[in-house]
Scaffold this motif. Structure first.
Motif, PDB file in Angstrom:
ATOM      1  N   PHE A   1       3.785  -1.027  -1.942  1.00  0.00           N
ATOM      2  CA  PHE A   1       3.715  -0.994  -0.479  1.00  0.00           C
ATOM      3  C   PHE A   1       5.003  -1.538   0.132  1.00  0.00           C
ATOM      4  CE2 PHE A   1       1.994  -2.536   3.709  1.00  0.00           C
ATOM      5  CZ  PHE A   1       1.758  -1.270   4.226  1.00  0.00           C
ATOM      6  N   ALA A   2       5.677  -2.438  -0.558  1.00  0.00           N
ATOM      7  CA  ALA A   2       6.963  -2.938  -0.072  1.00  0.00           C
ATOM      8  C   ALA A   2       7.972  -1.796   0.014  1.00  0.00           C
ATOM      9  CB  ALA A   2       7.485  -4.038  -0.995  1.00  0.00           C
ATOM     10  N   CYS A   3       7.981  -0.918  -0.972  1.00  0.00           N
ATOM     11  CA  CYS A   3       8.894   0.239  -0.952  1.00  0.00           C
ATOM     12  C   CYS A   3       8.551   1.185   0.186  1.00  0.00           C
ATOM     13  CB  CYS A   3       8.834   0.975  -2.294  1.00  0.00           C
ATOM     14  SG  CYS A   3       9.521   0.059  -3.672  1.00  0.00           S
ATOM     15  N   GLU A   4       7.257   1.364   0.454  1.00  0.00           N
ATOM     16  CA  GLU A   4       6.826   2.266   1.521  1.00  0.00           C
ATOM     17  C   GLU A   4       7.071   1.678   2.905  1.00  0.00           C
ATOM     18  OE1 GLU A   4       2.613   3.794   3.475  1.00  0.00           O
ATOM     19  OE2 GLU A   4       2.667   3.329   1.332  1.00  0.00           O
ATOM     20  N   SER A   5       6.734   0.413   3.071  1.00  0.00           N
ATOM     21  CA  SER A   5       6.698  -0.183   4.400  1.00  0.00           C
ATOM     22  C   SER A   5       7.995  -0.869   4.806  1.00  0.00           C
ATOM     23  CB  SER A   5       5.560  -1.202   4.483  1.00  0.00           C
ATOM     24  OG  SER A   5       5.816  -2.305   3.629  1.00  0.00           O
ATOM     25  N   GLY A   6       8.682  -1.473   3.838  1.00  0.00           N
ATOM     26  CA  GLY A   6       9.852  -2.283   4.167  1.00  0.00           C
ATOM     27  C   GLY A   6       9.554  -3.759   4.267  1.00  0.00           C
ATOM     28  N   PHE A   7       8.275  -4.145   4.145  1.00  0.00           N
ATOM     29  CA  PHE A   7       7.924  -5.557   4.117  1.00  0.00           C
ATOM     30  C   PHE A   7       8.326  -6.160   2.771  1.00  0.00           C
ATOM     31  CE2 PHE A   7       4.411  -4.373   7.210  1.00  0.00           C
ATOM     32  CZ  PHE A   7       4.952  -5.070   8.287  1.00  0.00           C
ATOM     33  N   PRO A   8       8.680  -7.436   2.743  1.00  0.00           N
ATOM     34  CA  PRO A   8       8.977  -8.086   1.458  1.00  0.00           C
ATOM     35  C   PRO A   8       7.728  -8.144   0.575  1.00  0.00           C
ATOM     36  CG  PRO A   8       9.796  -9.403   3.310  1.00  0.00           C
ATOM     37  CD  PRO A   8       8.913  -8.346   3.888  1.00  0.00           C
ATOM     38  N   ALA A   9       7.888  -7.845  -0.711  1.00  0.00           N
ATOM     39  CA  ALA A   9       6.765  -7.944  -1.629  1.00  0.00           C
ATOM     40  C   ALA A   9       6.251  -9.375  -1.662  1.00  0.00           C
ATOM     41  CB  ALA A   9       7.199  -7.511  -3.026  1.00  0.00           C
ATOM     42  N   GLY A  10       4.914  -9.510  -1.675  1.00  0.00           N
ATOM     43  CA  GLY A  10       4.297 -10.828  -1.707  1.00  0.00           C
ATOM     44  C   GLY A  10       4.023 -11.427  -0.351  1.00  0.00           C
ATOM     45  N   SER A  11       4.537 -10.804   0.731  1.00  0.00           N
ATOM     46  CA  SER A  11       4.305 -11.366   2.068  1.00  0.00           C
ATOM     47  C   SER A  11       2.892 -11.046   2.546  1.00  0.00           C
ATOM     48  CB  SER A  11       5.338 -10.844   3.069  1.00  0.00           C
ATOM     49  OG  SER A  11       5.327  -9.426   3.124  1.00  0.00           O
ATOM     50  N   ASP A  12       2.404 -11.864   3.449  1.00  0.00           N
ATOM     51  CA  ASP A  12       1.070 -11.667   4.020  1.00  0.00           C
ATOM     52  C   ASP A  12       1.175 -10.801   5.265  1.00  0.00           C
ATOM     53  OD1 ASP A  12      -1.899 -12.761   4.104  1.00  0.00           O
ATOM     54  OD2 ASP A  12      -1.138 -12.816   6.161  1.00  0.00           O
ATOM     55  N   VAL A  13       0.361  -9.754   5.338  1.00  0.00           N
ATOM     56  CA  VAL A  13       0.337  -8.881   6.502  1.00  0.00           C
ATOM     57  C   VAL A  13      -1.090  -8.755   7.015  1.00  0.00           C
ATOM     58  CG1 VAL A  13       2.397  -7.540   5.923  1.00  0.00           C
ATOM     59  CG2 VAL A  13       0.180  -6.816   5.038  1.00  0.00           C
ATOM     60  N   THR A  14      -1.208  -8.502   8.312  1.00  0.00           N
ATOM     61  CA  THR A  14      -2.509  -8.246   8.928  1.00  0.00           C
ATOM     62  C   THR A  14      -2.636  -6.750   9.134  1.00  0.00           C
ATOM     63  OG1 THR A  14      -2.395 -10.369  10.090  1.00  0.00           O
ATOM     64  CG2 THR A  14      -4.018  -8.774  10.871  1.00  0.00           C
ATOM     65  N   HIS A  15      -3.625  -6.166   8.477  1.00  0.00           N
ATOM     66  CA  HIS A  15      -3.849  -4.713   8.517  1.00  0.00           C
ATOM     67  C   HIS A  15      -4.934  -4.410   9.553  1.00  0.00           C
ATOM     68  CE1 HIS A  15      -5.246  -0.887   6.166  1.00  0.00           C
ATOM     69  NE2 HIS A  15      -4.750  -0.604   7.359  1.00  0.00           N
ATOM     70  N   VAL A  16      -4.556  -3.641  10.576  1.00  0.00           N
ATOM     71  CA  VAL A  16      -5.478  -3.287  11.655  1.00  0.00           C
ATOM     72  C   VAL A  16      -5.687  -1.776  11.651  1.00  0.00           C
ATOM     73  CG1 VAL A  16      -5.912  -3.374  14.145  1.00  0.00           C
ATOM     74  CG2 VAL A  16      -4.611  -5.212  13.038  1.00  0.00           C
ATOM     75  N   GLU A  17      -6.940  -1.347  11.656  1.00  0.00           N
ATOM     76  CA  GLU A  17      -7.273   0.082  11.741  1.00  0.00           C
ATOM     77  C   GLU A  17      -8.036   0.310  13.040  1.00  0.00           C
ATOM     78  OE1 GLU A  17      -7.774   2.696   8.882  1.00  0.00           O
ATOM     79  OE2 GLU A  17      -6.415   1.670   7.492  1.00  0.00           O
ATOM     80  N   ARG A  18      -7.542   1.303  13.835  1.00  0.00           N
ATOM     81  CA  ARG A  18      -8.163   1.605  15.125  1.00  0.00           C
ATOM     82  C   ARG A  18      -8.247   3.110  15.336  1.00  0.00           C
ATOM     83  NH1 ARG A  18      -4.103  -1.892  18.790  1.00  0.00           N
ATOM     84  NH2 ARG A  18      -2.685  -1.066  17.215  1.00  0.00           N
TER      85      ARG A  18
END
Length: 245
Positions: free
Chosen positions: A117-134
């Motif tokens: 997901f880091a490769c897809e998103s650009g977020f650093p691997a291991g970081s905490d993210v809040t996933h929101v689905e709407r």
């Protein structure tokens, strides 16, 4: 005249002319009032009027014509909902397009960014993210499945109430963080099971997808989004200006 006052005046000129153009007072191919009249009406400088007109031109509403004035070039688009240029929230786009909208929050979860997901998103691997689905409903139709991931360190404590209203309003007004830049990619993709469950696609087997990588004023990416649109409700517009070099 102070800087705040000048900004308030050219914002007023811009908003007044914008409203009048969209209402048809100054129809397509007509001319707005001359600069001298606007200067007198708003009791401001020529530069203030020019700044307002420059904003209208950048938005594709008018085009200054040397020796003639400022001509209206705006035509309402039948299906326009979103704009490619600029960063606009769903709520802001709906208000501008005069749509009745409802946001349904499906889930809010914390996730740890994997290597994939880091490769897809650009977020650093291991970081905490809040996933929101709407699900975004427009005029009674479930039209968009929004899948958002926010860097929790920068955008903490997202509640269902915040997510159903405007996360960007929360970011800017409550957290005080500036939303600066968004890089967008537009694709058409085969509909996933989640798309069919959230959106009434009917006979369509694909969705239009807008992927956003959004950065704050410090250049840090705080949001990764996939907005998955019903094809019949997908419409983006932009304004292009040719370089006059």
């Amino acid at each position: 005249m102070g800087a705040i006052t000048v900004k308030a005046v050219y914002d007023q000129i811009y908003n007044d002319l914008l409203e009048q153009i969209e209402a048809g007072k100054y129809p397509y191919q007509s001319f707005i009032p001359p600069e001298s009249e606007l200067v007198k009406e708003y009791a401001c400088s020529h530069n203030t009027v020019r700044r307002a007109i420059r904003l209208l031109a950048q938005g594709g509403y008018v085009q200054p014509i040397n020796g003639k004035g400022v001509r209206v070039i705006w035509l309402p688009a039948e299906r326009e909902v979103f704009k490619i240029g600029g960063i606009e929230t769903f709520k802001e786009a709906a208000e501008r397009s005069r749509l009745q909208v409802v946001t349904k929050v499906l889930s809010i979860e914390h996730e740890t960014v994997t290597d994939a997901f880091a490769c897809e998103s650009g977020f650093p691997a291991g970081s905490d993210v809040t996933h929101v689905e709407r699900v975004r409903c427009m005029d009674g139709h479930a039209a968009i499945l929004d899948r958002n991931w926010y860097l929790t360190e920068l955008v903490p404590d997202i509640t269902p109430e915040i997510a159903s209203d405007s996360i960007y309003a929360y970011i800017e007004s409550t957290l005080g963080m500036r939303v600066a830049t968004s890089r967008r990619t537009f694709t058409a993709e085969k509909a996933l099971r989640a798309d069919r469950e959230a959106i009434d696609l009917g006979s369509y087997d694909f969705v239009a997808v807008v992927t956003n990588h959004t950065f704050n004023g410090d250049g840090i990416m705080f949001e990764y989004t996939q907005s998955r649109h019903h094809p019949e409700h997908f419409s983006f517009t932009t304004v292009a200006l040719r370089d006059q070099r």
